[in-house]
Structure formats: structure tokens, C-alpha cells
Design a protein around this motif. Structure first.
Motif, mmCIF file in Angstrom:
data_model
loop_
_atom_site.group_PDB
_atom_site.id
_atom_site.type_symbol
_atom_site.label_atom_id
_atom_site.label_comp_id
_atom_site.label_asym_id
_atom_site.label_seq_id
_atom_site.Cartn_x
_atom_site.Cartn_y
_atom_site.Cartn_z
ATOM 1 N N THR A 324 1.781 5.840 3.845
ATOM 2 C CA THR A 324 1.513 6.216 2.458
ATOM 3 C C THR A 324 0.004 6.301 2.221
ATOM 4 O O THR A 324 -0.797 5.801 3.015
ATOM 5 C CB THR A 324 2.122 5.208 1.469
ATOM 6 N N LEU A 325 -0.363 6.941 1.129
ATOM 7 C CA LEU A 325 -1.755 6.988 0.698
ATOM 8 C C LEU A 325 -1.937 5.933 -0.382
ATOM 9 O O LEU A 325 -1.339 6.020 -1.463
ATOM 10 C CB LEU A 325 -2.103 8.367 0.154
ATOM 11 N N ALA A 326 -2.758 4.920 -0.108
ATOM 12 C CA ALA A 326 -3.048 3.866 -1.081
ATOM 13 C C ALA A 326 -4.214 4.316 -1.955
ATOM 14 O O ALA A 326 -5.291 4.622 -1.443
ATOM 15 C CB ALA A 326 -3.391 2.561 -0.376
ATOM 16 N N VAL A 327 -3.989 4.384 -3.267
ATOM 17 C CA VAL A 327 -4.980 4.899 -4.209
ATOM 18 C C VAL A 327 -5.301 3.818 -5.241
ATOM 19 O O VAL A 327 -4.403 3.296 -5.902
ATOM 20 C CB VAL A 327 -4.462 6.171 -4.920
ATOM 21 N N ALA A 328 -6.587 3.485 -5.366
ATOM 22 C CA ALA A 328 -7.016 2.482 -6.336
ATOM 23 C C ALA A 328 -7.168 3.121 -7.706
ATOM 24 O O ALA A 328 -7.488 4.302 -7.829
ATOM 25 C CB ALA A 328 -8.339 1.865 -5.904
ATOM 26 N N ALA A 329 -6.958 2.323 -8.755
ATOM 27 C CA ALA A 329 -7.126 2.803 -10.129
ATOM 28 C C ALA A 329 -8.036 1.844 -10.884
ATOM 29 O O ALA A 329 -7.816 0.626 -10.858
ATOM 30 C CB ALA A 329 -5.787 2.933 -10.833
ATOM 31 N N LEU A 330 -9.028 2.394 -11.557
ATOM 32 C CA LEU A 330 -9.940 1.593 -12.373
ATOM 33 C C LEU A 330 -9.283 1.227 -13.695
ATOM 34 O O LEU A 330 -8.989 0.062 -13.959
ATOM 35 C CB LEU A 330 -11.236 2.379 -12.595
ATOM 36 N N LYS A 331 -9.049 2.200 -14.543
ATOM 37 C CA LYS A 331 -8.447 1.927 -15.851
ATOM 38 C C LYS A 331 -7.034 1.374 -15.705
ATOM 39 O O LYS A 331 -6.622 0.480 -16.459
ATOM 40 C CB LYS A 331 -8.436 3.212 -16.686
ATOM 41 N N GLY A 332 -6.301 1.887 -14.732
ATOM 42 C CA GLY A 332 -4.929 1.428 -14.529
ATOM 43 C C GLY A 332 -4.834 0.062 -13.880
ATOM 44 O O GLY A 332 -3.780 -0.581 -13.915
ATOM 45 N N SER A 333 -5.911 -0.414 -13.258
ATOM 46 C CA SER A 333 -5.975 -1.745 -12.639
ATOM 47 C C SER A 333 -4.796 -1.991 -11.698
ATOM 48 O O SER A 333 -4.064 -2.970 -11.827
ATOM 49 C CB SER A 333 -6.030 -2.842 -13.718
ATOM 50 N N GLU A 334 -4.635 -1.093 -10.730
ATOM 51 C CA GLU A 334 -3.525 -1.211 -9.801
ATOM 52 C C GLU A 334 -3.794 -0.372 -8.559
ATOM 53 O O GLU A 334 -4.786 0.358 -8.486
ATOM 54 C CB GLU A 334 -2.222 -0.733 -10.461
ATOM 55 N N VAL A 335 -2.910 -0.514 -7.581
ATOM 56 C CA VAL A 335 -2.901 0.350 -6.407
ATOM 57 C C VAL A 335 -1.572 1.082 -6.371
ATOM 58 O O VAL A 335 -0.511 0.466 -6.515
ATOM 59 C CB VAL A 335 -3.106 -0.448 -5.108
ATOM 60 N N LEU A 336 -1.629 2.392 -6.192
ATOM 61 C CA LEU A 336 -0.435 3.214 -6.059
ATOM 62 C C LEU A 336 -0.303 3.637 -4.605
ATOM 63 O O LEU A 336 -1.252 4.172 -4.017
ATOM 64 C CB LEU A 336 -0.518 4.468 -6.938
ATOM 65 N N PHE A 337 0.860 3.385 -4.015
ATOM 66 C CA PHE A 337 1.152 3.821 -2.659
ATOM 67 C C PHE A 337 1.980 5.094 -2.766
ATOM 68 O O PHE A 337 3.146 5.064 -3.173
ATOM 69 C CB PHE A 337 1.903 2.742 -1.890
ATOM 70 N N MET A 338 1.375 6.231 -2.408
ATOM 71 C CA MET A 338 2.017 7.533 -2.567
ATOM 72 C C MET A 338 2.495 8.046 -1.220
ATOM 73 O O MET A 338 1.725 8.066 -0.253
ATOM 74 C CB MET A 338 1.027 8.525 -3.169
ATOM 75 N N ARG A 339 3.750 8.463 -1.187
ATOM 76 C CA ARG A 339 4.285 9.040 0.044
ATOM 77 C C ARG A 339 4.371 10.548 -0.094
ATOM 78 O O ARG A 339 4.923 11.066 -1.070
ATOM 79 C CB ARG A 339 5.676 8.464 0.362
#
Length: 390
Positions: A324-339
């Protein structure tokens, strides 16, 4: 040179996908995006790891990037302090104070790093006030013990900047060539993204040692700045990551809508054109423009979450999150793992709650052992954490 520009036209928003995972390290709990994905949910869920988060550096302020060096060392940049640090066994020491070199204003300062440990070479993207405010890429040699920088060279200069807004700059060493890729912001100037002779709102390819335009660049034969351009029509590139198949993906900030993940195609136009003036009501990817625009592989919809750094997840220890592609978020304060599938289409998004407790997140780097190195960007008491599957 002939250009091949394709439109993926397969953009999927976070809202429309309806697959926001809520299990720690688990898979999405909402309806899967396809029958094929549905067939594999049970098996993937059983293999999804729990996540362990360890702090490896404390006491930082706006750390913009973290990269690995040798001997267990991590190299960290701080935007406003204009400081490069080396962290080893939980202890930080200053490798270089660049405050006399770096122009700091708003979103611009000491930003992305690239490190080649074998060649003991370090690159940094930073604001500069020499010859007028702009953003540039500098290169240094590093001594064997990673205690001193020397032999500074300006590799690329003249990346536009005004107030410091949208001065984002992300570096990536290409695994398959001597290229250094440079993702840039549009400096909040509406004409920059589609002006091929502006280095703003672009992804650029330069030779990592000489700073020359790379052979194979779409406009390499030009005598102007466009010879460095790989892709254009970007708003504010924050992340670059290279997949195992060699493809390069970018992450960028949207306006009030549509943060984007893009699969980069040589010569591709990614459709940001906020003119006249700086009109942020226009679409992030404006399909009404002349020519063909590349649709995003993923977009946030409304509101944005301020996606930032990204890294591909590698290693079987990650179970269902591998690849997956791990994407950091500033405002969202999270990491999204995108497949994404082999064709670049989004199939699932996982959002582990364990990574929603750290505040604003800026950068993600894939360590050599497969762990993820993540920087927080809360402005005070920031840190670098190591994320690993249990």
C-alpha cells in the motif's frame, strides 16, 4: 521529442469510496470498492498487523523530513530552525546549522532531504534569500561519522517563491537512474503551474550530481527552464514515492477540496490553472483546459485533510498492508494506507486509529527493514516515530 500523455480518468474520492477502516492495522470496514476486493477481505483482515509506535527523537520543531543514513543513524530537517540533525540511539546532535543559508517564511524554510549513504551525499531543498527570495536544492558531502557537511554545491535554483506560501519542495532519488526528482509548489501564483518555463507547480528531473536536466525529460532539448520539467499543472507537491514497478507517485495539497495522489506520466498535465489572479474555486484537475489532463488516482473530496509525505509499504511482515501507499495527513492527523492495483486504480483505503493520536503528520519514509519513519508537525514538542507491525 514525442510525448505520450494518457488520462487515467479513474479518480476516486475519499467520500465516494466508503472504505475508511476503523480497526487498528485492519482493513476497511465499509463496503469494498469492487467484487474482487470483497472476495479477499476476509483473508486480508486475518493477516493485517497490529501497529507498534515508538518515539526515536524528541524535542523537535516542525521537522519536515527524516531519512536513513548508516549505522542506525537518522537524518532530520527542521523547517524554521533550519537545522539538520543526526539521531542515533535516541540521542540527537546537530549535523549542520543552516540558518545563515536558509530563508524561512511561512511554509518555506529547510524542507525535504535526500540521502545516499553509500556515496555519503546529502541533498536539501530550502528557501534562499540570495539573489532574491526563491527555493533551491543544495548538495553536500558528509564525513564518515556523519558529523560534518562540506563541499556545498547549488544543484538547482530559481524555484519561485513569494511570501513563502506554497513553497513546498519534496526530493526523491530515483532507484533506476541518476535522477533526483524535485516536487515544487506554485508559490501561490496562478500562472506558474502551466507555464513550462516556471519551475513552480512541477515535478522536475535533474542529474543528482551535476544538476543537469536528465535525458528523457519531455522538453530536454529546450534552452529554457522547461528542460528540467517532468510533469506540470500541480498546486503544491508535498510527497513523492517510487513504487516497486518503478512508477513515481506524487501527493499534493488541494485548495478547499481535493487533495490528490497522482501517478506521474512524463509530460503529463495535472490540470491546476487558477487564473485569472489566484482563483482557488477552479477544479484541482480542470478537464476544460486545452489538451489532455491526468486525473488523480485518489482525491479527498471536501473537506481536504492536507496530505503530505508518502512511502510505499514493503515487507511481508505488514500482512494486508504490504504494497500500500502510506500517506501522512497534516490537518487530518492520520495516516491513510491506500491500495492501488497494477493499473493504478484505487481499490481500498485503511485508516488505523493507532496513527490518529499523534497530531499533525508531515513525512513518511520507508526504512530499510520495512518500518515507517514518521515526523509530527505540531509546532512544539515534535518528534520522529518508528511505526512497525507487531
Amino acid at each position: 521529442m514525442r510525448l505520450t500523455v494518457r488520462s487515467t480518468r479513474a479518480s476516486v474520492s475519499l467520500v465516494a469510496l466508503l472504505v475508511t477502516g476503523t480497526l487498528t492495522g485492519g482493513l476497511p470496514t465499509g463496503p469494498p470498492p469492487s467484487v474482487a476486493a470483497a472476495d479477499t477481505v476476509s483473508a486480508q483482515k486475518a493477516r493485517a498487523p497490529q501497529l507498534r509506535v515508538r518515539t526515536v527523537a524528541r524535542g523537535l520543531q516542525h521537522p519536515w523530513d527524516v531519512q536513513q543514513a548508516t549505522g542506525g543513524r537518522l537524518v532530520v530537517s527542521e523547517r524554521d530552525r533550519a537545522r539538520i540533525s543526526v539521531v542515533r540511539k535516541g540521542k540527537r546532535r546537530t549535523l549542520a546549522d543552516l540558518s545563515r543559508l536558509v530563508w524561512v517564511s511561512g511554509e518555506t524554510g529547510l524542507m525535504s532531504l535526500a540521502v545516499d549513504p553509500a556515496a555519503r551525499t546529502l541533498w536539501a531543498c530550502h528557501g534562499s534569500a540570495r539573489g532574491g527570495t526563491h527555493v533551491q536544492v543544495s548538495r553536500w558531502r558528509v564525513d564518515r561519522r556523519w558529523t560534518r557537511l562540506s563541499s556545498r554545491r547549488t544543484l538547482l535554483t530559481g524555484l519561485p517563491s513569494t511570501s513563502g506560501r506554497h513553497g513546498g519542495c519534496r526530493l526523491l532519488l530515483d532507484r533506476d537512474s541518476d535522477a533526483l526528482l524535485v516536487g515544487t509548489g506554485d508559490a501561490a501564483v496562478g500562472t506558474n503551474p502551466r507555464d513550462l518555463d516556471s519551475l513552480g507547480g512541477k515535478v522536475l528531473r535533474v542529474h543528482r550530481r551535476t544538476g543537469a536536466p536528465m535525458p528523457g525529460n519531455p522538453f530536454v532539448g529546450a534552452s529554457s527552464a522547461r528542460r528540467f520539467v517532468w510533469t506540470y499543472g500541480h498546486r503544491n507537491v508535498q510527497g513523492l514515492a517510487q513504487r516497486d514497478d518503478g512508477s513515481v507517485w506524487s501527493v499534493e495539497h488541494g485548495s478547499y477540496r481535493d487533495d490528490e495522489v497522482n501517478r506521474l506520466v512524463a509530460g503529463g498535465d495535472y490540470g491546476w490553472n487558477p487564473v485569472p489572479g489566484y482563483d482557488e474555486t477552479v477544479p484541482m484537475t480542470d478537464q476544460s483546459l486545452p489538451g489532455e489532463q491526468q486525473d488523480a488516482a485518489w482525491s479527498s473530496g471536501t473537506p481536504t485533510i492536507a496530505t503530505s509525505g508518502a512511502a510505499w509499504v514493503r515487507g511481508s511482515q505488514w500482512g494486508a498492508l504490504e504494497g500500500t501507499l502510506a500517506v501522512a495527513a497534516l490537518k487530518g492527523s492520520e495516516v491513510l494506507f491506500m491500495r492501488f492495483d497494477a493499473a493504478g486504480a484505487l481499490t481500498a483505503v485503511t485508516r488505523p486509529p493507532r496513527l490518529q493520536r499523534l497530531g499533525r503528520l508531515r513525512s513518511i519514509t520507508s526504512a530499510r527493514d520495512g518500518d515507517l519513519l514518521v515526523t509530527t508537525d505540531n509546532g512544539a514538542r515534535d518528534r520522529v516515530v518508528r511505526v512497525s507491525p507487531r
